[in-house]
Structure formats: C-alpha cells, structure tokens
Write a protein that holds these residues in place. Structure first.
Motif, PDB file in Angstrom:
ATOM      1  N   UNK A 258      61.892  -6.970  13.630  1.00 56.93           N
ATOM      2  CA  UNK A 258      63.320  -6.773  13.431  1.00 56.93           C
ATOM      3  C   UNK A 258      63.989  -7.996  12.817  1.00 56.93           C
ATOM      4  N   UNK A 259      63.407  -9.190  12.992  1.00 54.38           N
ATOM      5  CA  UNK A 259      64.049 -10.405  12.457  1.00 54.38           C
ATOM      6  C   UNK A 259      64.201 -10.353  10.942  1.00 54.38           C
ATOM      7  N   UNK A 260      63.297  -9.640  10.268  1.00 55.60           N
ATOM      8  CA  UNK A 260      63.405  -9.518   8.810  1.00 55.60           C
ATOM      9  C   UNK A 260      64.533  -8.560   8.420  1.00 55.60           C
ATOM     10  N   UNK A 261      65.120  -7.873   9.385  1.00 59.36           N
ATOM     11  CA  UNK A 261      66.173  -6.895   9.132  1.00 59.36           C
ATOM     12  C   UNK A 261      67.568  -7.451   9.408  1.00 59.36           C
ATOM     13  N   UNK A 262      67.663  -8.701   9.847  1.00 58.32           N
ATOM     14  CA  UNK A 262      68.960  -9.301  10.202  1.00 58.32           C
ATOM     15  C   UNK A 262      69.810  -9.461   8.960  1.00 58.32           C
ATOM     16  N   UNK A 263      71.071  -9.089   9.087  1.00 58.53           N
ATOM     17  CA  UNK A 263      72.070  -9.297   8.042  1.00 58.53           C
ATOM     18  C   UNK A 263      73.184 -10.129   8.640  1.00 58.53           C
ATOM     19  N   UNK A 264      73.872 -10.915   7.852  1.00 62.53           N
ATOM     20  CA  UNK A 264      75.019 -11.656   8.384  1.00 62.53           C
ATOM     21  C   UNK A 264      76.064 -10.701   8.956  1.00 62.53           C
ATOM     22  N   UNK A 265      76.821 -11.173   9.921  1.00 63.34           N
ATOM     23  CA  UNK A 265      77.887 -10.352  10.519  1.00 63.34           C
ATOM     24  C   UNK A 265      78.785  -9.811   9.425  1.00 63.34           C
ATOM     25  N   UNK A 266      79.174  -8.547   9.598  1.00 60.58           N
ATOM     26  CA  UNK A 266      80.106  -7.918   8.671  1.00 60.58           C
ATOM     27  C   UNK A 266      79.456  -7.300   7.447  1.00 60.58           C
ATOM     28  N   UNK A 267      78.114  -7.319   7.389  1.00 66.65           N
ATOM     29  CA  UNK A 267      77.423  -6.733   6.232  1.00 66.65           C
ATOM     30  C   UNK A 267      76.422  -5.725   6.666  1.00 66.65           C
TER      31      UNK A 267
ATOM     32  N   UNK B 134      73.158 -17.709  24.339  1.00 65.49           N
ATOM     33  CA  UNK B 134      72.242 -16.566  24.345  1.00 65.49           C
ATOM     34  C   UNK B 134      73.006 -15.254  24.277  1.00 65.49           C
ATOM     35  N   UNK B 135      74.126 -15.156  24.950  1.00 65.36           N
ATOM     36  CA  UNK B 135      74.937 -13.940  24.905  1.00 65.36           C
ATOM     37  C   UNK B 135      75.414 -13.673  23.490  1.00 65.36           C
ATOM     38  N   UNK B 136      75.887 -14.707  22.830  1.00 67.31           N
ATOM     39  CA  UNK B 136      76.338 -14.564  21.443  1.00 67.31           C
ATOM     40  C   UNK B 136      75.176 -14.158  20.543  1.00 67.31           C
ATOM     41  N   UNK B 137      74.018 -14.761  20.751  1.00 71.71           N
ATOM     42  CA  UNK B 137      72.834 -14.423  19.958  1.00 71.71           C
ATOM     43  C   UNK B 137      72.454 -12.955  20.139  1.00 71.71           C
ATOM     44  N   UNK B 138      72.343 -12.501  21.394  1.00 70.64           N
ATOM     45  CA  UNK B 138      71.948 -11.111  21.629  1.00 70.64           C
ATOM     46  C   UNK B 138      72.922 -10.136  20.984  1.00 70.64           C
ATOM     47  N   UNK B 139      74.216 -10.336  21.208  1.00 69.40           N
ATOM     48  CA  UNK B 139      75.206  -9.401  20.681  1.00 69.40           C
ATOM     49  C   UNK B 139      75.336  -9.481  19.159  1.00 69.40           C
ATOM     50  N   UNK B 140      75.399 -10.675  18.616  1.00 71.51           N
ATOM     51  CA  UNK B 140      75.672 -10.826  17.190  1.00 71.51           C
ATOM     52  C   UNK B 140      74.433 -10.709  16.311  1.00 71.51           C
ATOM     53  N   UNK B 141      73.265 -10.928  16.881  1.00 74.87           N
ATOM     54  CA  UNK B 141      72.063 -10.924  16.044  1.00 74.87           C
ATOM     55  C   UNK B 141      71.069  -9.847  16.466  1.00 74.87           C
ATOM     56  N   UNK B 142      70.415 -10.029  17.600  1.00 73.78           N
ATOM     57  CA  UNK B 142      69.319  -9.121  17.956  1.00 73.78           C
ATOM     58  C   UNK B 142      69.789  -7.700  18.225  1.00 73.78           C
ATOM     59  N   UNK B 143      70.714  -7.514  19.143  1.00 76.50           N
ATOM     60  CA  UNK B 143      71.151  -6.164  19.483  1.00 76.50           C
ATOM     61  C   UNK B 143      71.857  -5.497  18.303  1.00 76.50           C
ATOM     62  N   UNK B 144      72.675  -6.243  17.594  1.00 77.90           N
ATOM     63  CA  UNK B 144      73.405  -5.705  16.442  1.00 77.90           C
ATOM     64  C   UNK B 144      72.427  -5.208  15.381  1.00 77.90           C
ATOM     65  N   UNK B 145      71.389  -5.988  15.120  1.00 77.03           N
ATOM     66  CA  UNK B 145      70.392  -5.610  14.111  1.00 77.03           C
ATOM     67  C   UNK B 145      69.638  -4.358  14.529  1.00 77.03           C
ATOM     68  N   UNK B 146      69.188  -4.322  15.763  1.00 77.78           N
ATOM     69  CA  UNK B 146      68.441  -3.158  16.246  1.00 77.78           C
ATOM     70  C   UNK B 146      69.324  -1.911  16.258  1.00 77.78           C
ATOM     71  N   UNK B 147      70.572  -2.066  16.651  1.00 75.27           N
ATOM     72  CA  UNK B 147      71.497  -0.929  16.666  1.00 75.27           C
ATOM     73  C   UNK B 147      71.680  -0.379  15.260  1.00 75.27           C
ATOM     74  N   UNK B 148      71.962  -1.242  14.309  1.00 69.41           N
ATOM     75  CA  UNK B 148      72.169  -0.801  12.926  1.00 69.41           C
ATOM     76  C   UNK B 148      70.935  -0.073  12.406  1.00 69.41           C
ATOM     77  N   UNK B 149      69.760  -0.633  12.639  1.00 70.82           N
ATOM     78  CA  UNK B 149      68.531  -0.004  12.142  1.00 70.82           C
ATOM     79  C   UNK B 149      68.309   1.367  12.773  1.00 70.82           C
ATOM     80  N   UNK B 150      68.550   1.479  14.069  1.00 69.75           N
ATOM     81  CA  UNK B 150      68.356   2.762  14.757  1.00 69.75           C
ATOM     82  C   UNK B 150      69.352   3.803  14.254  1.00 69.75           C
TER      83      UNK B 150
END
Length: 189
Positions: free
Chosen positions: A180-189, A21-37
C-alpha cells in the motif's frame, strides 16, 4: 517535545508519539487504504447493503466524516459543527464515491490541522464530546480506532464486490511486505 530519561538522554515523550502516530495512521495509512478500497468498488456497490440492519460503504463514509469532525475538528479543535448521526446510517443513496472520498479528504485535513497544533500537555485537557466528558487523548484515540474499525468493514466489502482488486500486503516468504505504501498520495489528491 522530548523528555530526558533517567540515563540523561532525550527521547520523545509518549504524548508526542501518540499524536505523531495518530496523524500518520489517519493521514497516510488508513486514508490510502480507504481510497484504494473505495476506488475498487463497482459504482453499484457503493450504496449496497447486505441486509436492512447493515450499512453500505456509502453510509460508512458519511459516518466517518461525521465522527472525525465531531470528535476532532469540533470536539478537540473547537470549530463550530453539527451532526445528524442517525442520517449517516439512514441514507439509502447519495453522492458517488469520488465526492465521498473528497469529503473524507477534507475532514482528514481539518483533523490533521487540529492535531498538528496539539502538544503533549493538551492531551490531558478535558472536552465534552457527544455528551461524554473525555480527555483530548481519548478523543484522538477514539477517532483512530473508530476509523480502523470501519476501514476494515469497507475493505471487506470491497473484497466481496471486487475480488482480487484490493491487496495491501505481499506475503511471500512469510513476511507481510506492505504494498500500500506505493499507493500513497499527498493529502487532498
């Protein structure tokens, strides 16, 4: 790693669940929301401070990078590192948003590599991080909650500077349906 419960069936152990869950939050959910904001911010808002005792989004991004690297990459993973925490907050202008987001991406990738190598047993190991004697699970939990705290501040500032540009949930029907799930990009992109 799985454990056998008292009824004989296997279930994931708590430590493995915490890491996943920690990896998911940091690498997916939080990362996506941060980038969008951050991408929603007008360029002149990145280093804007509401007052001298507050931080800009740029400061918070520098701070998140420093925190991730100090606590996970160096503290847990053992990579060499140095940090000037005071400078993260003192900076009044700096790189543009895309450069800061690229640095966050690198730090999150490094942290994910460290966490992917951890086992549930590693979570009870001790480390000294930022002068504190902590278990690895405390370091991981600290980075996740710390990132969440500052992500909320960044989202608030983005909503202040770009009204209507940041929306992560659809509330129709009384349910918070994640957009936000439709806004997810792979790490590094």
């Amino acid at each position: 790693m799985t454990a056998v419960n008292h009824m004989g069936s296997s279930a994931p152990d708590l430590g493995s669940c915490l890491l996943e869950r920690s990896r998911y939050y940091l690498a997916t959910e939080y990362r996506t929301k941060l980038r969008c904001a951050v991408e929603a911010l007008p360029p002149d808002a990145l280093w804007w401070r509401p007052n001298e005792l507050s931080n800009s989004v740029g400061n918070l991004l520098l701070h998140l990078v420093g925190n991730i690297r100090q606590w996970i990459v160096s503290g847990v993973g053992g990579a060499p590192g140095s940090r000037n925490r005071a400078e993260e907050f003192a900076t009044r202008e700096g790189p543009p948003a895309l450069e800061l987001l690229a640095e966050i991406e690198r730090a999150l990738t490094e942290a994910d590599q460290v966490m992917s190598a951890l086992t549930a047993a590693n979570l009870l190991e001790r480390r000294v991080i930022q002068g504190r004697d902590v278990a690895v699970f405390e370091a991981v939990l600290h980075v996740v909650e710390h990132f969440s705290l500052h992500l909320g501040q960044i989202i608030l500032l983005a909503k202040l500077h770009a009204p209507g540009a940041v929306q992560f949930y659809e509330d129709a029907g009384g349910l918070a349906r994640p957009l936000w799930r439709s806004m997810v990009r792979p790490m590094g992109r």
